[in-house]
Scaffold this active site. Structure first.
Site, PDB file in Angstrom:
ATOM      1  N   HIS A  11       0.820  -1.213   0.000  1.00  0.00           N
ATOM      2  CA  HIS A  11       0.000   0.000   0.000  1.00  0.00           C
ATOM      3  C   HIS A  11       0.857   1.268   0.000  1.00  0.00           C
ATOM      4  O   HIS A  11       2.020   1.248   0.403  1.00  0.00           O
ATOM      5  CB  HIS A  11      -0.951   0.004   1.198  1.00  0.00           C
ATOM      6  CG  HIS A  11      -0.254   0.061   2.527  1.00  0.00           C
ATOM      7  ND1 HIS A  11       0.306   1.210   3.024  1.00  0.00           N
ATOM      8  CD2 HIS A  11      -0.024  -0.900   3.437  1.00  0.00           C
ATOM      9  CE1 HIS A  11       0.838   0.965   4.205  1.00  0.00           C
ATOM     10  NE2 HIS A  11       0.656  -0.314   4.483  1.00  0.00           N
ATOM     11  N   GLU A  81      -2.032  -7.170   7.904  1.00  0.00           N
ATOM     12  CA  GLU A  81      -0.647  -7.014   8.362  1.00  0.00           C
ATOM     13  C   GLU A  81      -0.396  -7.865   9.600  1.00  0.00           C
ATOM     14  O   GLU A  81      -1.326  -8.230  10.339  1.00  0.00           O
ATOM     15  CB  GLU A  81      -0.352  -5.531   8.659  1.00  0.00           C
ATOM     16  CG  GLU A  81       1.058  -5.226   9.133  1.00  0.00           C
ATOM     17  CD  GLU A  81       2.169  -5.635   8.170  1.00  0.00           C
ATOM     18  OE1 GLU A  81       2.329  -6.846   7.927  1.00  0.00           O
ATOM     19  OE2 GLU A  81       2.894  -4.749   7.690  1.00  0.00           O
TER      20      GLU A  81
END
Length: 196
Positions: A11, A81
């Protein structure tokens, strides 16, 4: 160049990635710089024909997918994550002040919510097993720095700890595929893909 099996996209930048704060479950969005990083990848990504497009459920990954033209990406929880637990929001120097020599790849997150390297290995191994079930290639994934580094280590048949040796910038692309029938890294940490 060999055709990739996996296209990994980290990202774009967030406020915490810019300050070096560990961000796992805190659901923050991209900064304007992060949106610009994602838009820069769009042209090259739009030339690909992925068999599947997956994204972490966290906002920063979904916003990156959207900026790259993949707003309908399938949300895959396994792309979240690494959970840092009690280390959430802290920088590496802050953590190492209390725990000298700490790295997430060696020791994992802290407290009851923190994921161990072994737990992350199981999670990415299951994700790679799911990739093998997808008809066609490549699978395009929008996710986060540590989980993508762990996934790459496991793709290469290495322990998760190998991911510590794979630096990955925000707003970058990595290609994983095969070289002489062995899983390989075809391209790593590319921030400005060639579009022609």
């Amino acid at each position: 160049m060999a055709e990739p099996d996996l296209i990994l996209v980290r990202h774009g930048a967030t406020e915490w990635s810019e300050t070096g704060q560990h961000t796992s479950q805190t659901d923050i969005g991209l900064t304007e710089a992060g949106r610009a990083e994602a838009r820069r990848l769009r042209g090259w990504l739009q030339t690909q024909r992925p068999a599947a497009v997956w994204t972490s459920p966290l906002r920063r990954a979904r916003e990156t997918a959207q900026a790259c033209g993949y707003a309908e990406a399938e949300i895959v929880d396994a792309l979240r994550e690494w959970n840092y637990g009690d280390y959430e929001g802290l920088t590496t120097p802050e953590i190492q002040y209390a725990s000298p020599g700490w790295t997430v790849f060696e020791y994992g997150g802290a407290g009851p919510e923190g994921e161990t390297p072994e737990a992350v290995a199981q999670r990415v191994d299951a994700l790679l097993a799911r990739v093998r079930q997808v008809p066609g290639r490549p699978v395009l994934m929008f996710a986060h720095g540590h989980i993508l580094r762990a996934l790459t280590a496991r793709w290469l048949g290495q322990p998760v700890q190998f991911g510590a040796r794979l630096h990955l910038d925000s707003g970058s692309i990595c290609l994983l595929g095969k070289e002489h029938k062995l899983n390989a890294v075809l391209s790593w940490n590319v921030r400005q893909p060639v579009t022609d």
